[in-house]
Design an enzyme around this catalytic site. Structure first.
Site, PDB file in Angstrom:
ATOM      1  N   GLU A   1       0.770  -1.232  -0.024  1.00 35.05           N
ATOM      2  CA  GLU A   1      -0.006   0.069   0.063  1.00 35.05           C
ATOM      3  C   GLU A   1       0.985   1.334   0.051  1.00 35.05           C
ATOM      4  OE1 GLU A   1      -2.960   0.213   3.042  1.00 35.05           O
ATOM      5  OE2 GLU A   1      -4.466  -1.135   1.856  1.00 35.05           O
TER       6      GLU A   1
ATOM      7  N   HIS B   1       8.508 -26.702  -1.901  1.00 37.90           N
ATOM      8  CA  HIS B   1       7.918 -27.823  -2.442  1.00 37.90           C
ATOM      9  C   HIS B   1       6.822 -27.360  -3.196  1.00 37.90           C
ATOM     10  CE1 HIS B   1      10.255 -31.094   0.002  1.00 37.90           C
ATOM     11  NE2 HIS B   1      10.321 -30.062   0.823  1.00 37.90           N
TER      12      HIS B   1
ATOM     13  N   LYS C   1     -14.014   0.169  -3.697  1.00 41.27           N
ATOM     14  CA  LYS C   1     -15.185   0.430  -2.809  1.00 41.27           C
ATOM     15  C   LYS C   1     -16.326   1.276  -3.513  1.00 41.27           C
ATOM     16  CE  LYS C   1     -12.138   0.972   1.264  1.00 41.27           C
ATOM     17  NZ  LYS C   1     -11.653   1.971   1.939  1.00 41.27           N
TER      18      LYS C   1
HETATM   19  O1  PA5 Z   1      -3.441   0.966   5.990  1.00 42.98           O
HETATM   20  C1  PA5 Z   1      -4.535   1.445   5.778  1.00 42.98           C
HETATM   21  O2  PA5 Z   1      -4.777   2.741   5.931  1.00 42.98           O
HETATM   22  C2  PA5 Z   1      -5.589   0.562   5.487  1.00 42.98           C
HETATM   23  O3  PA5 Z   1      -5.345  -0.749   5.378  1.00 42.98           O
HETATM   24  C3  PA5 Z   1      -6.959   0.519   6.727  1.00 42.98           C
HETATM   25  O4  PA5 Z   1      -6.281   0.118   7.797  1.00 42.98           O
HETATM   26  C4  PA5 Z   1      -7.942  -0.287   6.423  1.00 42.98           C
HETATM   27  O5  PA5 Z   1      -8.370  -0.108   5.089  1.00 42.98           O
HETATM   28  C5  PA5 Z   1      -8.870  -0.394   7.354  1.00 42.98           C
HETATM   29  O6  PA5 Z   1      -9.360   1.150   7.473  1.00 42.98           O
HETATM   30  P1  PA5 Z   1     -10.029   1.479   9.006  1.00 42.98           P
HETATM   31  O7  PA5 Z   1      -9.157   1.409  10.022  1.00 42.98           O
HETATM   32  O8  PA5 Z   1     -10.368   2.941   8.575  1.00 42.98           O
HETATM   33  O9  PA5 Z   1     -11.287   0.793   8.893  1.00 42.98           O
END
Ligand code: PA5
Length: 446
Positions: free
Chosen positions: A286, A307, A421
């Protein structure tokens, strides 16, 4: 030092002068990070978090964990992405992937709200039947669909099984200090709340209440975890790429990417590390995978995956770099005994520990894979402890930030996560998405 980088298996793939050549960019990345003037600079809270955290909240986390240990059989941590991976990774690494099956005086811990699978949710509800349940819903935004659905289901379950008042005592909420639906809900219902700091993004949040409450519930020493991270915070500040293993790791993966190594394979020889690799994958995927750039983070457990994927690593396309996390001292050991009949022919191993055999598996593999054309880096972690894990977590977080700046991306945003989303909300008929819905339905041939 709790973690050290061994680069001997990069010989022949790159040289020291290439690394030294990157020093000006590393210095620039270091300065951007430490002066707070780089991209995403409103999300730098993690940088000083190990020494600069809310001590009063930390004590509340420890108290809540003690209370939960006494009044709870099953603890459900509800969250997704950065709001779940870190906690699960730390618990599995420090305790065991089989934590729930161990004899222990802490509750079983299950993770919910990290998918939209009704089977997964239904199975967890079944596991709760007849047992004392507490839940911790974790969402920084307080609006993420997957945990919101799971929270609705588990809240309803608790209220129906123990009544609204007792349910209120058994619900713990970790979210923003003032914004979001979850915060308003918690305030209205009077749930105990913990804070995800504004300046700490989800994937950098394991050392906040996001990770610390479930980790403490599992009986891990969160003070030692923070101390290990604090040691890394002090140790990993030298901008000299030849002196700072964290920066050297960031720079080397950047050089290897430029040489066409577009996939970094995180390797461990310990199954307990599997979830740490999942946490690392989110952190790097990310943070770096944007603007058409970045190394794709992948992971394996060896010798298991030797394996299955070993053939590709040895002999497939030259796109891989391997980063091996090696635990130098196994916390437990099994010794191979002599067998009088030796029908299996294993007496040549008699007297050896499994750890020694695992070490030879690593040595044989690293030599074979480098011979096959895959560069390897090795990160040594002395043993399995809270202190060393805290150090390792900080090491990876800081290397990730430096790596992102070297790549020229903002390591702290995740604009790409929104695309699915929006489509999903439109297709589900969420108010406000009517126009997109018609377009998407047409594309789906309806
Ligand atoms: O790293 C990030 O920002 C995301 O992976 C969030 O942690 C994830 O989308 C969950 O978001 P939230 O904590 O707002 O529910």
């Amino acid at each position: 030092m709790a973690v050290s980088l061994d680069t001997r298996y990069l010989n022949g793939f790159l040289s020291d002068y290439e690394l030294q050549g990157l020093q000006p960019q590393v210095t620039a990345a270091h300065n951007l990070l430490h002066s707070g003037s780089g991209m995403g600079n409103d999300y730098l809270g993690w940088l000083t978090l190990p020494t600069d955290y809310d001590k009063e909240e930390f004590a509340r986390i420890q108290q809540a964990a003690q209370r939960i240990a006494q009044d709870t059989d099953v603890f459900i941590a509800i969250g997704i992405g950065g709001s779940y991976l870190g906690a699960r990774a730390v618990i599995e690494f420090l305790k065991s992937p089989l934590y729930n099956n161990l004899k222990k005086d802490t509750p079983d811990i299950y993770f919910a709200g990290n998918s939209i699978s009704s089977a997964a949710l239904a199975e967890l509800l079944q596991l709760c039947e007849g047992r004392r349940v507490s839940i911790n819903v974790i969402s920084k935004s307080g609006t993420t669909t997957e945990p919101a659905i799971a929270f609705r289901v588990f809240r309803d379950y608790l209220e129906k099984t123990v009544g609204k008042d007792e349910a209120r005592r058994r619900i713990y909420v970790t979210t923003d200090k003032e914004k979001g639906t979850l915060k308003s809900f918690a305030d209205r219902e009077g749930y105990e709340t913990f804070v995800v700091p504004d300046d700490v993004g989800g994937r950098f949040s394991v050392l906040t209440a996001v990770g610390l409450l479930p980790i403490a519930v599992a009986g891990c020493d969160i003070e030692a975890l923070m101390k290990g991270a604090a040691e890394a915070q002090t140790a990993l500040c030298n901008p000299d790429v030849m002196q700072n293993d964290c920066y050297r790791y960031a720079a080397l993966r950047n050089i290897l990417l430029r040489k066409g190594r577009s996939v970094e394979l995180m390797v461990s020889y310990e199954p307990r590390y599997a979830l740490m690799s999942e946490w690392w994958k989110q952190l790097y995927g990310e943070s770096e995978g944007k603007d058409g750039k970045g190394l794709f983070p992948a992971s394996v457990i060896f010798s298991t995956d030797l394996h299955s994927l070993g053939q590709f690593v040895q002999d497939g396309s030259n796109i891989l770099t391997e980063t091996v996390v090696l635990i130098d001292e196994s916390p437990v050991n099994v010794v191979i005994e002599e067998d009088a009949e030796n029908i299996d022919g294993l007496n040549f191993l008699a007297g050896s520990t499994m750890a020694q055999i695992n070490q030879k598996a690593f040595e044989g593999t690293v030599l074979a894979h480098t011979d096959g054309g895959t560069p390897n880096m090795v990160l040594h972690v002395p043993t399995v402890s809270e202190h060393e894990l805290g150090y390792l977590i900080y090491f990876f977080e800081k290397a990730c930030a430096i790596s992102g700046y070297l790549l020229g991306v903002n390591p702290f945003n995740q604009p790409g996560v929104e695309a699915y989303k929006k489509n999903m909300f439109a297709l589900l008929g969420k108010p406000g998405y009517e126009d997109q819905k018609a377009v998407l339905e047409q594309r789906l041939g309806r």
